[in-house]
Structure formats: C-alpha cells, structure tokens
Design a protein around this motif. Structure first.
Motif, short mmCIF file in Angstrom:
data_model
loop_
_atom_site.label_atom_id
_atom_site.label_comp_id
_atom_site.label_asym_id
_atom_site.label_seq_id
_atom_site.Cartn_x
_atom_site.Cartn_y
_atom_site.Cartn_z
N PRO A 1 2.93 2.41 -11.74
CA PRO A 1 2.39 2.71 -13.07
C PRO A 1 1.27 1.74 -13.44
O PRO A 1 1.22 0.62 -12.95
CB PRO A 1 3.61 2.53 -13.99
N ASP A 2 0.40 2.20 -14.35
CA ASP A 2 -0.77 1.41 -14.72
C ASP A 2 -0.40 0.03 -15.26
O ASP A 2 -1.05 -0.97 -14.93
CB ASP A 2 -1.59 2.16 -15.78
N HIS A 3 0.65 -0.04 -16.09
CA HIS A 3 1.00 -1.32 -16.70
C HIS A 3 1.51 -2.32 -15.66
O HIS A 3 1.23 -3.52 -15.76
CB HIS A 3 2.04 -1.13 -17.82
N ARG A 4 2.21 -1.84 -14.66
CA ARG A 4 2.69 -2.75 -13.60
C ARG A 4 1.53 -3.20 -12.71
O ARG A 4 1.52 -4.34 -12.24
CB ARG A 4 3.78 -2.07 -12.76
N LEU A 5 0.58 -2.32 -12.50
CA LEU A 5 -0.58 -2.68 -11.68
C LEU A 5 -1.39 -3.79 -12.34
O LEU A 5 -1.90 -4.68 -11.66
CB LEU A 5 -1.45 -1.44 -11.45
N TYR A 6 -1.50 -3.75 -13.68
CA TYR A 6 -2.22 -4.82 -14.38
C TYR A 6 -1.56 -6.17 -14.13
O TYR A 6 -2.25 -7.16 -13.84
CB TYR A 6 -2.27 -4.55 -15.89
N THR A 7 -0.25 -6.23 -14.23
CA THR A 7 0.46 -7.48 -13.99
C THR A 7 0.23 -7.98 -12.56
O THR A 7 0.01 -9.18 -12.33
CB THR A 7 1.98 -7.28 -14.24
N PRO B 1 16.11 -0.07 -13.17
CA PRO B 1 16.62 -0.30 -11.80
C PRO B 1 16.08 0.72 -10.80
O PRO B 1 15.87 0.39 -9.63
CB PRO B 1 18.14 -0.18 -11.97
N GLU B 2 15.86 1.95 -11.27
CA GLU B 2 15.34 2.99 -10.37
C GLU B 2 13.92 2.69 -9.92
O GLU B 2 13.50 3.01 -8.81
CB GLU B 2 15.37 4.36 -11.07
N GLU B 3 13.14 2.05 -10.81
CA GLU B 3 11.75 1.69 -10.49
C GLU B 3 11.66 0.43 -9.66
O GLU B 3 10.67 0.22 -8.95
CB GLU B 3 10.96 1.45 -11.78
N LEU C 1 -9.11 2.46 -11.87
CA LEU C 1 -8.33 1.97 -13.00
C LEU C 1 -8.47 0.45 -13.13
O LEU C 1 -8.68 -0.07 -14.23
CB LEU C 1 -6.86 2.34 -12.82
N VAL C 2 -8.38 -0.26 -12.00
CA VAL C 2 -8.52 -1.72 -12.02
C VAL C 2 -9.90 -2.10 -12.54
O VAL C 2 -10.04 -3.04 -13.34
CB VAL C 2 -8.29 -2.31 -10.61
N ALA C 3 -10.93 -1.40 -12.10
CA ALA C 3 -12.29 -1.68 -12.58
C ALA C 3 -12.38 -1.47 -14.09
O ALA C 3 -13.08 -2.22 -14.79
CB ALA C 3 -13.29 -0.79 -11.86
N LYS D 1 0.81 -1.22 0.00
CA LYS D 1 0.00 0.00 0.00
C LYS D 1 0.85 1.27 0.00
O LYS D 1 0.41 2.31 -0.50
CB LYS D 1 -0.96 -0.01 1.19
N LYS D 2 2.08 1.23 0.53
CA LYS D 2 2.94 2.40 0.53
C LYS D 2 3.32 2.81 -0.88
O LYS D 2 3.49 3.99 -1.18
CB LYS D 2 4.19 2.14 1.35
N GLN D 3 3.45 1.82 -1.77
CA GLN D 3 3.86 2.10 -3.14
C GLN D 3 2.68 2.26 -4.09
O GLN D 3 2.85 2.77 -5.21
CB GLN D 3 4.75 0.96 -3.67
N LEU D 4 1.51 1.81 -3.67
CA LEU D 4 0.36 1.75 -4.57
C LEU D 4 0.09 3.03 -5.35
O LEU D 4 -0.14 2.98 -6.57
CB LEU D 4 -0.89 1.33 -3.77
#
Length: 394
Positions: A161-167, A218-220, A366-368, A154-157
């Motif tokens: 980015p949107d593409h990483r959240l999909y994965t 690497p920074e991400e 976004l998830v919805a 939750k700290k990073q949520l």
C-alpha cells in the motif's frame, strides 16, 4: 541551557513532522517515546562510555583492515598514476567501495545477511509500532542502500500500500549503505558514522510514525524477500563487484558536477552580492544548527554545510566540513558529522523513485509524487540524530 535547547529541538522537530502528518489522530505516542529513549541510550553508550569506545574501535579497526586490503587491488590497477605524496579522492575514498560491495555479496550469498536482517527486523517490529516488512526494510536499507534495498522486496512491491511504501522510502533515504561506510570513515570520525547509523535507523521509524501513522493487520504483516534467481558464486561475485564500481563512478561523477556547479554559483553570487551562495544558505539554516546544539558563534558555518548536504550530497558536505574542522569546536564537528551520514538530499528523490520504477513503474511514479515530503521527513530524521548527539557531547 543545553538541556533546554535539546527539549525545544525535540518539540520543534516533532511539530514540523506533525504539521504534515496524514493521520494526526492515529499517531501512537508509546513507540515514539520508546524509540527516543533508545536513541538516547545508544548515543550515550557509543559516545560516552568505555564499552562504546571499544565497539567503535573494533568497527573502525575492521574497516581499516578492509581499506588496506582494498588498497592492494587499487594499487595493482592504478599504482603509479598519482603523484608521490598525493591522496586522490577517487582512489582512496571511492574505489574501496568495490571491495566492500564484494564482501556484502558474499555475505548475502551464504545467507548470513538475510538471517541477520530478518532477526533485527523482527526485533525492531516489536518496538517501533510498524510492521515486520517496514522493520525488515529499515535494517536492509542500512546494508544495501537506498536503491538496491527494493530489490529484496520486489516480489511484494506491486502489492505494498502507498502509506507503507512511504515509510519504507523514508528508511531508505534516512540511512546509508554498508558498502559506503568505509568511505565515510576516511572523511569523518568513525564514532560519528557508527552513531549516526544506529540513531538514523530508529529516527526513520520515529518520524514515519508521526508523518505517516497507520495500523498493520496480521494478514498484511508478511515478508516475501530474496526471491532472486539462483546464481553461481562467481556470477554473484562479479555482479556485486561491478555494482560497487558503478556506485564509485556515480558518486565520483556527482561530485564533479556538484562541486563545479557550486563553484560557479558561488562565483556569481559573490560578484553580485559580495557573499557566496553557500554562506547565504548558511544564514537560512543557522536557526536549525542552533536548535541541534551548535554553539551560537558557529551556526552560520554549520548551517552552510547542512544546506550544502541537502542541495548536493553528503560527500560534498563532508569535504567542506574537513576544510573548516580546525576552525570550529569539536562539538560542532561531531553534531554536523552525524547530520551528514544519510542520503537525505534532493538527488536521492530521483535515485529512489528511479530504483522503484525500474521494478514497478506505477509505484515508482508514486514515489516521485511524494518525493518532497519524503526528503522533508528524512531531513527531520537527520536533525533528530544531530540533536540527540548534541545533548550527549555535553
């Protein structure tokens, strides 16, 4: 012939993923091939070797003991409520989740789970072509489940980015929570539960690599997790026990509603068309059942259960599988069993988006928005796991 069908199944699954890919030119073949090979190796070890049999028996024995311990608490509270000789689903299958949830809380509190999850996540990130956060989330999803897992990041949520959240959401929907494994093992063979758990973990990364390919700098690639406020041991224990009870109640309520609705729709369809709604769906899903290795004579029955799982949930489908298990081959039972061990169904879209929204409203919306694509990917993961199992069952 089975080998040819398996190759065709892989091609079809990958093509279906490729069609909806948002970065077709970015797809990396190496991690996809590597993880398919790993799936084949793990499936062979778990289903066809003495070593795998020992592992399965060990895990099954652990859960047998846990269920026996859980029964002591259940009988103390609910003893005498059931008729002699009966086996109420809620008490014998769902309520043990409370005890298993408490154990997960203890393992979390003593920092054992975070250590294991971080180690496995780091290991997976070296082979799956994705970042450490995605790998961590995939392992964590198999422990905490599709809603609770997002609390651990939750700290990073807000910054994901949107593409990483999909994965990450694909991993959450493709796996199941550890607290519910014991319930599954009372309904289907434990060896298929364990096999599906392992294969789905890799399968989620495989499909995500095709549908949603990207590079992580690497920074991400950092993980900031488990930042919850410090709790006392008994405060934590009470929280996990109540969470487990909520899961049992929610699953029970969903079963009541879905089973009743299916019964009503089946009755309407049968009156109007002379065939139940589930059987009609069975014909729609029959080609997919054949692709993953179901014998031709049993594809409609198998397709019916696959469709039931997608539209309702895995518990409803497992009950239906139990009802027909004696009338179909062991091969069909095995393939369908692994297909059912995931959260890939329509109700999970609401569960995951709601969980994320509770932590960050914008990300939850976004998830919805990509919910259908999420379910599509997670269903492909289940099909891939079923196809891998099919070729190993011979």
């Amino acid at each position: 012939m089975q080998f040819i069908i398996f190759i065709v199944a892989l091609l079809v699954i990958f093509i279906l993923a490729y069609i909806v890919s948002n970065g077709k030119k970015k797809i990396k073949a190496k991690p996809v091939i590597t993880m398919v090979v790993l799936q084949l190796i793990f499936a062979f070890l778990l289903l066809n070797t003495e070593f795998g049999l020992i592992i399965i028996r060990g895990i099954s024995s652990v859960f047998d003991h846990l269920l026996a311990f859980a029964a002591e608490g259940i009988n103390f509270v609910f003893g005498g409520m059931a008729n002699e000789g009966t086996s109420p689903f809620f008490m014998n299958v769902l309520l043990p989740i409370v005890f298993v949830s408490a154990l997960i809380g203890i393992a979390q509190y003593i920092k054992l789970l975070p250590l294991i999850i971080r180690f496995l996540g780091l290991l997976l990130s070296r082979i799956n072509g994705l970042g450490k956060l995605e790998s961590f989330n995939g392992v964590a999803s198999a422990v905490f489940g599709q809603s609770e897992v997002f609390i651990s990041v939750k700290k990073q949520l807000p910054h994901i980015p949107d593409h990483r959240l999909y994965t990450m959401c694909t991993s959450a929907m493709s796996t199941v929570s550890a607290s519910i494994l014991g319930a599954y093992m009372t309904m289907i063979d434990p060896k298929y539960v364990v096999t599906a758990l392992v294969l789905n973990l890799f399968g989620g990364f495989i499909i995500a690599n095709i549908i949603n390919p990207y590079e992580v700098t690497p920074e991400e690639d950092i993980i900031e997790t488990f930042g919850e406020r410090k709790q006392s041991f008994f405060e934590m224990l009470g929280e996990y026990i109540l969470d487990g009870f909520k899961v049992a109640i929610i699953v029970g309520a969903m079963l009541i509603g879905f089973v009743a609705l299916i019964g009503m729709v089946n009755g309407i369809f049968e009156s109007a068309f002379g065939i139940t709604f589930q059987v009609a769906l069975g014909y729609v899903f029959a080609p997919l059942a054949f692709l993953v290795g179901i014998p031709a004579s049993e594809v409609v029955q198998a397709g019916t259960i696959m469709a039931t799982k997608l539209l309702t949930n895995e518990f409803v489908a497992m009950i239906d599988l139990g009802n027909i298990a004696s009338s179909v081959s062991e091969r069909t039972v095995g393939i369908i069993s692994v297909f059912l061990v995931s959260f890939a169904n329509f109700s999970s879209i609401g569960i995951i988006s709601g969980a994320v929204k509770g932590l960050h409203e914008e990300k939850g919306n976004l998830v919805a928005k990509f919910g259908i694509k999420l379910l599509y990917g997670a269903t492909l993961v289940s099909l891939l796991t079923a196809a891998i199992t099919g070729i190993m069952l011979g």
